[in-house]
Motif scaffolding. Structure first.
Motif, PDB file in Angstrom:
ATOM      1  N   TRP A  11       3.711   6.122  11.447  1.00 52.42           N
ATOM      2  CA  TRP A  11       4.185   7.330  10.749  1.00 52.42           C
ATOM      3  C   TRP A  11       5.372   7.907  11.524  1.00 52.42           C
ATOM      4  O   TRP A  11       5.191   8.402  12.644  1.00 52.42           O
ATOM      5  CB  TRP A  11       3.064   8.365  10.653  1.00 52.42           C
ATOM      6  CG  TRP A  11       3.249   9.410   9.581  1.00 52.42           C
ATOM      7  CD1 TRP A  11       2.807   9.349   8.292  1.00 52.42           C
ATOM      8  CD2 TRP A  11       3.913  10.675   9.699  1.00 52.42           C
ATOM      9  NE1 TRP A  11       3.137  10.486   7.610  1.00 52.42           N
ATOM     10  CE2 TRP A  11       3.828  11.326   8.457  1.00 52.42           C
ATOM     11  CE3 TRP A  11       4.582  11.324  10.746  1.00 52.42           C
ATOM     12  CZ2 TRP A  11       4.377  12.584   8.218  1.00 52.42           C
ATOM     13  CZ3 TRP A  11       5.128  12.580  10.495  1.00 52.42           C
ATOM     14  CH2 TRP A  11       5.015  13.189   9.249  1.00 52.42           C
TER      15      TRP A  11
ATOM     16  N   GLU B 132       8.238   5.450   7.206  1.00 52.79           N
ATOM     17  CA  GLU B 132       9.251   6.450   7.589  1.00 52.79           C
ATOM     18  C   GLU B 132       9.695   6.338   9.047  1.00 52.79           C
ATOM     19  O   GLU B 132       9.880   7.355   9.727  1.00 52.79           O
ATOM     20  CB  GLU B 132       8.738   7.857   7.306  1.00 52.79           C
ATOM     21  CG  GLU B 132       8.539   8.112   5.832  1.00 52.79           C
ATOM     22  CD  GLU B 132       8.399   9.575   5.466  1.00 52.79           C
ATOM     23  OE1 GLU B 132       8.227  10.413   6.366  1.00 52.79           O
ATOM     24  OE2 GLU B 132       8.480   9.872   4.267  1.00 52.79           O
TER      25      GLU B 132
ATOM     26  N   TYR C 230      11.331  13.883  -1.715  1.00 53.01           N
ATOM     27  CA  TYR C 230      10.594  14.968  -2.364  1.00 53.01           C
ATOM     28  C   TYR C 230      11.526  15.954  -3.079  1.00 53.01           C
ATOM     29  O   TYR C 230      11.530  17.134  -2.774  1.00 53.01           O
ATOM     30  CB  TYR C 230       9.724  15.684  -1.327  1.00 53.01           C
ATOM     31  CG  TYR C 230       8.539  14.843  -0.914  1.00 53.01           C
ATOM     32  CD1 TYR C 230       7.298  15.023  -1.519  1.00 53.01           C
ATOM     33  CD2 TYR C 230       8.677  13.835   0.042  1.00 53.01           C
ATOM     34  CE1 TYR C 230       6.214  14.235  -1.172  1.00 53.01           C
ATOM     35  CE2 TYR C 230       7.594  13.037   0.398  1.00 53.01           C
ATOM     36  CZ  TYR C 230       6.359  13.246  -0.217  1.00 53.01           C
ATOM     37  OH  TYR C 230       5.297  12.455   0.123  1.00 53.01           O
TER      38      TYR C 230
ATOM     39  N   TRP D  52       2.952  10.906  -4.373  1.00 49.35           N
ATOM     40  CA  TRP D  52       2.239  11.432  -3.208  1.00 49.35           C
ATOM     41  C   TRP D  52       1.497  12.670  -3.672  1.00 49.35           C
ATOM     42  O   TRP D  52       2.129  13.671  -3.944  1.00 49.35           O
ATOM     43  CB  TRP D  52       3.217  11.778  -2.072  1.00 49.35           C
ATOM     44  CG  TRP D  52       2.444  12.202  -0.846  1.00 49.35           C
ATOM     45  CD1 TRP D  52       2.093  13.464  -0.507  1.00 49.35           C
ATOM     46  CD2 TRP D  52       1.884  11.336   0.139  1.00 49.35           C
ATOM     47  NE1 TRP D  52       1.326  13.451   0.630  1.00 49.35           N
ATOM     48  CE2 TRP D  52       1.190  12.154   1.051  1.00 49.35           C
ATOM     49  CE3 TRP D  52       1.875   9.949   0.338  1.00 49.35           C
ATOM     50  CZ2 TRP D  52       0.500  11.624   2.155  1.00 49.35           C
ATOM     51  CZ3 TRP D  52       1.207   9.439   1.431  1.00 49.35           C
ATOM     52  CH2 TRP D  52       0.533  10.290   2.326  1.00 49.35           C
TER      53      TRP D  52
ATOM     54  N   ASN E 247      -2.960  18.311   3.780  1.00 51.13           N
ATOM     55  CA  ASN E 247      -1.786  17.993   2.984  1.00 51.13           C
ATOM     56  C   ASN E 247      -2.243  18.227   1.545  1.00 51.13           C
ATOM     57  O   ASN E 247      -3.169  17.570   1.062  1.00 51.13           O
ATOM     58  CB  ASN E 247      -1.349  16.538   3.193  1.00 51.13           C
ATOM     59  CG  ASN E 247      -0.031  16.263   2.479  1.00 51.13           C
ATOM     60  OD1 ASN E 247       0.123  16.624   1.315  1.00 51.13           O
ATOM     61  ND2 ASN E 247       0.906  15.643   3.160  1.00 51.13           N
TER      62      ASN E 247
ATOM     63  N   LYS F 163      -0.728  17.907  -1.376  1.00 48.97           N
ATOM     64  CA  LYS F 163       0.038  17.318  -2.482  1.00 48.97           C
ATOM     65  C   LYS F 163      -0.835  16.449  -3.390  1.00 48.97           C
ATOM     66  O   LYS F 163      -0.324  15.710  -4.240  1.00 48.97           O
ATOM     67  CB  LYS F 163       1.225  16.522  -1.941  1.00 48.97           C
ATOM     68  CG  LYS F 163       2.235  17.415  -1.209  1.00 48.97           C
ATOM     69  CD  LYS F 163       3.510  16.709  -0.842  1.00 48.97           C
ATOM     70  CE  LYS F 163       4.365  17.564   0.061  1.00 48.97           C
ATOM     71  NZ  LYS F 163       3.811  17.720   1.439  1.00 48.97           N
TER      72      LYS F 163
HETATM   73  C1  ADA Z   1       5.999  11.784   4.265  1.00 45.95           C
HETATM   74  C2  ADA Z   1       4.843  10.952   4.770  1.00 45.95           C
HETATM   75  C3  ADA Z   1       3.518  11.332   4.167  1.00 45.95           C
HETATM   76  C4  ADA Z   1       3.406  12.834   4.010  1.00 45.95           C
HETATM   77  C5  ADA Z   1       4.539  13.363   3.164  1.00 45.95           C
HETATM   78  C6  ADA Z   1       4.525  14.884   3.007  1.00 45.95           C
HETATM   79  O1  ADA Z   1       6.815  11.238   3.365  1.00 45.95           O
HETATM   80  O2  ADA Z   1       5.050   9.567   4.647  1.00 45.95           O
HETATM   81  O3  ADA Z   1       2.498  10.844   5.000  1.00 45.95           O
HETATM   82  O4  ADA Z   1       3.444  13.413   5.260  1.00 45.95           O
HETATM   83  O5  ADA Z   1       5.747  13.058   3.799  1.00 45.95           O
HETATM   84  O6  ADA Z   1       3.560  15.380   2.458  1.00 45.95           O
HETATM   85  O7  ADA Z   1       5.461  15.530   3.442  1.00 45.95           O
END
Ligand code: ADA
Length: 538
Positions: A308, A349, A401, A483, A505, A507
């Protein structure tokens, strides 16, 4: 070969450091994460698991379906192996001694050491759970028993497959091969052979047909399907794919990374029912049961090794680089037979713009390619403007994003930025002869927030509606993985935590207990209108 299933209740102790002697006065399930036990969440400690195992004696193999974050395994208090690769299944061969009862102990911690070689970092955007994530078993074997059988499909017209055979320690004289339970042939031992599978049926998402092969009694399940990735299309059995799906973490607040099989099945059934055909297994090698279910349901998987946002100081650290290669090799060895895996990935990433990145990317690419010629390899990139590694992989994959991270100056609505951004990437890569995938895209929503502003379920639904429509409209995209499937525990101990309300997170299209947010139903209607069938015309 005799295999003992060692899942179940073990004696257990928690200790704060390696100087403290464990007193096994508690119990724990295996698999099971110790830091989701009552009162333990967020603590970084050591979990000690112990049980008795009765064996006939002689050579044995201990198999662990992944653990975190570091573990050491002891047979009668003598170390038989270590694991420093979180999530990666491991196997240890050892001498189990005389017939009778022996003691198996697993000591595992969730410490994150501040060293470049450490595989799990505190800044990663997912929680590093402690414990035993997958199944534990012990096999007693004879030296010439077959340890593994690998099947690589070669031809979707003739059903030809390459079979690789690996004995435990010495080669048997002959190999007796059966397909789908029927005798096929008996031949002198060979490490590799080519066979035409009798009465074969192709595997595809619409018809996920599977076959089994058994070699001297050791069996493997596989599917016959051919992937091609020349030019801008990714093809399966000669037909171009359009992928639409989601990223998914192996995570649940009550189970950590030791998610029960039934939870995994229900997640994947929801994904299938949603009309998705693709899952990116972020950001570590997927569990055997997850892949078995995808094989059966016809879901296509991007399976990737743990990483990561890694940086030059990681790439140039020998331990980190060696461990990255080791975990990629183990991922491929463990999962090569699953037809559901259509993409191998690594280094999510990573700092792909740095001059140290190409060597790291090439090293991992070559390691995977050496083991598996049959699948495209890539990594998800978040620096598409300055990346210097796209040439080294088979698919251009971008995490971005629009409508979320790029709208600090827009208090409520950035959805008008999504399509232009996706068109911009399509334009940037219009002449590159590789498939293009949005490997992450999405927006956060706190379950139950219906304000309509950012962080609300409605805003997230607006973003994802725009994403799904644009991915279908813009021909250049082979696909996208939203995501993400559901909210998942993130780190509590880094600066990132300030953007991770509730420690999650957020999302997910579902919350962490798999309750749908508005987006889930909104995009379901859009997906249903589209044709994701693999028998679509070119
Ligand atoms: C990144 C990453 C994910 C998550 C995402 C986010 O792209 O690869 O693991 O962290 O961003 O929610 O910002």
């Amino acid at each position: 070969m005799k295999t003992h299933n060692l899942n179940g209740l073990w004696d257990f102790a928690m200790i704060p450091d390696y100087k403290t002697h464990p007193v096994y006065d508690s119990i724990m399930t295996v698999p099971g994460c110790f830091d989701v036990r009552p009162g333990q969440f967020g603590k970084r400690e050591i979990g000690c698991y112990r049980r008795k195992v009765a064996v006939s004696g002689g050579r044995a193999m201990l198999s662990i379906g992944g653990c975190g974050l570091h573990a050491e395994f002891f047979w009668d208090d003598v170390s038989i192996g270590k694991s420093v690769l979180p999530y990666t299944p491991e196997e240890f061969l050892f001498d189990a001694g005389a017939e009778g009862e022996h003691t198996l102990t697993i000591i595992t911690d969730n410490f994150v050491r501040d060293e470049p070689g450490e595989m799990f970092k505190l800044y990663y955007d997912f929680y590093g759970f402690g414990g035993i994530y997958g199944d534990v078993s012990l096999s007693e074997f004879a030296s010439s028993d077959i340890r593994r059988v690998e099947v690589i499909p070669l031809n979707d017209k003739t059903g030809t497959v390459k079979i690789r055979v690996e004995p435990f320690e010495t080669a048997p004289e002959t190999l007796k091969i059966c397909f789908d339970g029927k005798f096929f042939k008996e031949i002198p031992f060979a490490k590799e052979l080519t066979c035409d599978v009798p009465e074969f049926k192709l595997w595809s998402p619409d018809s996920p047909n599977l076959h089994t092969v058994s070699v001297n009694g050791t069996s493997a399940t596989f599917g016959i399907r051919i992937l091609e990735w020349k030019g801008q299309q990714l093809k399966l059995n000669g037909k171009p794919l359009k992928l639409l799906g989601c990223n998914r973490h192996e995570s649940h607040p009550q189970f950590g990374a030791a998610t029960p099989d039934n939870l995994i099945l229900n997640d994947l059934l929801m994904i299938k029912q949603q009309g998705f055909n693709f899952i990116r297994g972020s950001h570590y090698a997927q569990k055997e049961i997850m892949l078995e279910i995808c094989d059966r349901l016809g879901l296509m998987v991007w399976d990737e090794a743990l990483a990561w946002g890694n940086r030059p100081e990681h790439f140039t650290d020998k331990t980190f680089a060696d461990n990255q290669e080791a975990q990629c090799r183990k991922m491929v060895r463990n999962s090569i037979n699953h037809p559901s895996i259509i993409i191998w990935g690594f280094l999510n990433e990573c700092h792909s713009f740095d001059e140290t990145a190409p060597a790291m990317v090439s090293r991992l690419y070559s390691a995977i390619r050496e083991l598996d010629p049959s699948r495209p390899i890539t990594y998800a990139d978040t620096y598409p403007e300055k990346n210097i590694c796209f040439d080294l992989v088979d698919i251009i994959a971008v995490n971005n994003y629009p409508g979320w991270y790029d709208v600090p100056d827009y208090p409520a609505d950035g959805t008008d930025r999504i399509r232009p951004k996706l068109e911009k990437f399509a334009e940037q890569f219009k002449d590159v002869p590789k498939p293009l995938i949005m490997s992450e895209i999405g927006a956060s929503a706190i379950y139950g927030d219906h304000s309509g502003f950012r962080w609300s379920e409605e805003y997230q639904a607006d973003v994802l509606e725009e994403v799904v429509n644009a991915i279908f409209d813009i021909e250049r995209y082979t696909g996208a993985a939203i995501w993400m499937f559901c909210d998942a525990n993130s780190q509590l101990e880094s600066l990132l935590a300030f953007g991770r309300p509730r420690g999650f997170n957020n999302k997910g299209m579902l919350n962490e207990f798999r309750k749908p947010k508005v987006a889930w139903n909104r995009i379901n209607n859009l997906i249903k209108k589209q044709d994701l069938k693999t028998d679509r015309k070119s």
